[in-house]
Design a protein around this motif. Sequence first.
Motif, PDB file in Angstrom:
ATOM      1  N   UNK A 126       0.824  -1.206   0.000  1.00  0.00           N
ATOM      2  CA  UNK A 126       0.000   0.000   0.000  1.00  0.00           C
ATOM      3  C   UNK A 126       0.860   1.258   0.000  1.00  0.00           C
ATOM      4  N   UNK A 127       1.884   1.271   0.828  1.00  0.00           N
ATOM      5  CA  UNK A 127       2.761   2.440   0.893  1.00  0.00           C
ATOM      6  C   UNK A 127       3.523   2.611  -0.423  1.00  0.00           C
ATOM      7  N   UNK A 128       4.027   1.507  -0.978  1.00  0.00           N
ATOM      8  CA  UNK A 128       4.738   1.582  -2.257  1.00  0.00           C
ATOM      9  C   UNK A 128       3.839   2.142  -3.360  1.00  0.00           C
ATOM     10  N   UNK A 129       2.592   1.684  -3.373  1.00  0.00           N
ATOM     11  CA  UNK A 129       1.671   2.143  -4.418  1.00  0.00           C
ATOM     12  C   UNK A 129       1.310   3.619  -4.216  1.00  0.00           C
ATOM     13  N   UNK A 130       1.104   4.028  -2.969  1.00  0.00           N
ATOM     14  CA  UNK A 130       0.773   5.422  -2.676  1.00  0.00           C
ATOM     15  C   UNK A 130       1.902   6.359  -3.096  1.00  0.00           C
ATOM     16  N   UNK A 131       3.148   5.870  -2.982  1.00  0.00           N
ATOM     17  CA  UNK A 131       4.307   6.695  -3.365  1.00  0.00           C
ATOM     18  C   UNK A 131       4.322   7.001  -4.867  1.00  0.00           C
ATOM     19  N   UNK A 132       3.561   6.250  -5.658  1.00  0.00           N
ATOM     20  CA  UNK A 132       3.473   6.535  -7.098  1.00  0.00           C
ATOM     21  C   UNK A 132       2.654   7.798  -7.375  1.00  0.00           C
ATOM     22  N   UNK A 133       1.837   8.196  -6.391  1.00  0.00           N
ATOM     23  CA  UNK A 133       0.970   9.359  -6.577  1.00  0.00           C
ATOM     24  C   UNK A 133       1.480  10.592  -5.842  1.00  0.00           C
ATOM     25  N   UNK A 134       2.027  10.391  -4.646  1.00  0.00           N
ATOM     26  CA  UNK A 134       2.503  11.513  -3.830  1.00  0.00           C
ATOM     27  C   UNK A 134       3.790  11.106  -3.119  1.00  0.00           C
ATOM     28  N   UNK A 135       4.560  12.085  -2.734  1.00  0.00           N
ATOM     29  CA  UNK A 135       5.783  11.813  -1.978  1.00  0.00           C
ATOM     30  C   UNK A 135       5.482  11.611  -0.500  1.00  0.00           C
ATOM     31  N   UNK A 136       4.467  12.348  -0.015  1.00  0.00           N
ATOM     32  CA  UNK A 136       4.125  12.349   1.420  1.00  0.00           C
ATOM     33  C   UNK A 136       3.068  11.287   1.694  1.00  0.00           C
ATOM     34  N   UNK A 137       3.484  10.177   2.306  1.00  0.00           N
ATOM     35  CA  UNK A 137       2.566   9.067   2.583  1.00  0.00           C
ATOM     36  C   UNK A 137       2.541   8.794   4.087  1.00  0.00           C
ATOM     37  N   UNK A 138       1.367   8.873   4.645  1.00  0.00           N
ATOM     38  CA  UNK A 138       1.187   8.546   6.064  1.00  0.00           C
ATOM     39  C   UNK A 138       0.553   7.161   6.168  1.00  0.00           C
ATOM     40  N   UNK A 157       8.633  -0.610  10.946  1.00  0.00           N
ATOM     41  CA  UNK A 157       9.954  -0.697  10.322  1.00  0.00           C
ATOM     42  C   UNK A 157       9.835  -0.992   8.831  1.00  0.00           C
ATOM     43  N   UNK A 158       8.912  -1.865   8.485  1.00  0.00           N
ATOM     44  CA  UNK A 158       8.749  -2.237   7.074  1.00  0.00           C
ATOM     45  C   UNK A 158       8.131  -1.123   6.235  1.00  0.00           C
ATOM     46  N   UNK A 159       7.164  -0.399   6.764  1.00  0.00           N
ATOM     47  CA  UNK A 159       6.573   0.682   5.962  1.00  0.00           C
ATOM     48  C   UNK A 159       7.534   1.863   5.840  1.00  0.00           C
ATOM     49  N   UNK A 160       8.405   2.041   6.829  1.00  0.00           N
ATOM     50  CA  UNK A 160       9.439   3.074   6.711  1.00  0.00           C
ATOM     51  C   UNK A 160      10.373   2.733   5.551  1.00  0.00           C
ATOM     52  N   UNK A 161      10.754   1.470   5.441  1.00  0.00           N
ATOM     53  CA  UNK A 161      11.609   1.029   4.337  1.00  0.00           C
ATOM     54  C   UNK A 161      10.952   1.281   2.983  1.00  0.00           C
ATOM     55  N   UNK A 162       9.617   1.239   2.960  1.00  0.00           N
ATOM     56  CA  UNK A 162       8.880   1.431   1.702  1.00  0.00           C
ATOM     57  C   UNK A 162       8.617   2.898   1.383  1.00  0.00           C
ATOM     58  N   UNK A 192      12.383   0.840  16.793  1.00  0.00           N
ATOM     59  CA  UNK A 192      12.128   0.757  15.348  1.00  0.00           C
ATOM     60  C   UNK A 192      13.287   1.389  14.575  1.00  0.00           C
ATOM     61  N   UNK A 193      13.938   0.606  13.728  1.00  0.00           N
ATOM     62  CA  UNK A 193      15.006   1.146  12.898  1.00  0.00           C
ATOM     63  C   UNK A 193      14.440   2.164  11.923  1.00  0.00           C
ATOM     64  N   UNK A 194      15.089   3.316  11.844  1.00  0.00           N
ATOM     65  CA  UNK A 194      14.656   4.363  10.924  1.00  0.00           C
ATOM     66  C   UNK A 194      13.541   5.243  11.457  1.00  0.00           C
ATOM     67  N   UNK A 195      13.147   5.048  12.716  1.00  0.00           N
ATOM     68  CA  UNK A 195      12.014   5.789  13.267  1.00  0.00           C
ATOM     69  C   UNK A 195      12.237   7.301  13.237  1.00  0.00           C
TER      70      UNK A 195
END
Length: 401
Positions: A126-138, A157-162, A192-195
């Motif tokens: 979901x996050x990867x797909x949302x990034x195709x439309x906007x840079x800012x994904x919550x 951690x996984x959605x941060x990576x995405x 969380x790594x990358x938090x």
Amino acid sequence: MEKRRIQIFDTSLRDGEQVPGCKLNAKEKVKIAKKLEELGVDVIEAGFPISSPGDYESVQEISKNISHTTVCALSRAMEKDIKIAGESLKYAKYPRIHTGIGTSNVHIRYKFNSTLDKIIDQSMEAVKYAKKFVEDVEFYAEDAGRTDNQFLSKICENVIKCGATVINIPDTTGCCLPEEYGKKIQFLMENVKGIHKVVISTHCHDDLGLSTANSLYGIINGAQQVECTINGIGERAGNTSLEEIVMIIKQNPHLNFFTNIKTQCFADISRLVSKYTGMKIPANKAIVGINAFSHSSGIHQDGVIKKKETYESINPKDVGVNDSSIILTARSGRAALKYRYQQIGYFLKKNSLDLVYSIFLKYADRKKEITDKDLETILEKANLIKNHSSRLSSDISRHVI
């Protein structure tokens, strides 16, 4: 220590509208959105575009009319939702897609009939797909309040990576205690790594009356954004009240937080939201209720007349209220009665005040509140004036105020 800015994410037009009997049209939403931008909120969650054509239109129209504030559209972690959300935001100068999924065991088992691994995979896609439309994904982890911390850490951690830029930790059912919710945020900040690459957001509901307290403990423990609504409107018992959390921050400088909110706008936008949504503001509502700066107890009235700070920790003008009110009731004392007479031009000496007070109490026992007209009637009963327009006795002088 340098103060930390807390971002204010207003969801009055999305979560706030999810109340039985509350329905805003696109024009009303645009008017409120403009006022929210004037108020200084950082993010306006404009709607849930896939839910209806009206919601799609509202998000699109708000996007066209907002210049400086991020406009956000909600979606589920589903491609069709995300696509519609992205399309609805095409006119936004600062667009954000807010996508997510339930992460608690009860949601995963009964709502989705899924597994932990599948929920993580769906979240990442979901996050990867949302990034195709906007840079800012919550990303929101629905029911995070009841989600196991280890699993919550893993999904974050996984959605941060995405590419997620904001992670929302909702107490969806309002069941957390403040300390418990604060520790959950702290756990994520530490594990969380990358938090630290993302903004952590609170989204608390008021089922147990703890939404504002939970949001406060969330930011104390590291969250940088609070999701809230004007007047605390929202699902069931409502959401964190925007005006409450902002004034807590403003009135407690030792917290070392600040917001960009223009608090003097609170009274106006509170009334506007109440008018359009049809949701009446409780009289005793903190900050914006009609009784928030009203005093009817004689002891309180005497103190406020002498020094407002005795019973007011907030200056009414700071939230857009002209002044506090002295309400005359059977619990009022001589000081309040004298003060109210002075406000309408009558300055009573001690003997006259004693006489008038005894008559006043008889009236006050029969009525909930004594009006200015009642006050002049009482003067007539005391034979201090013949009628409302007559000259006063020598015991009383009148001035135009």
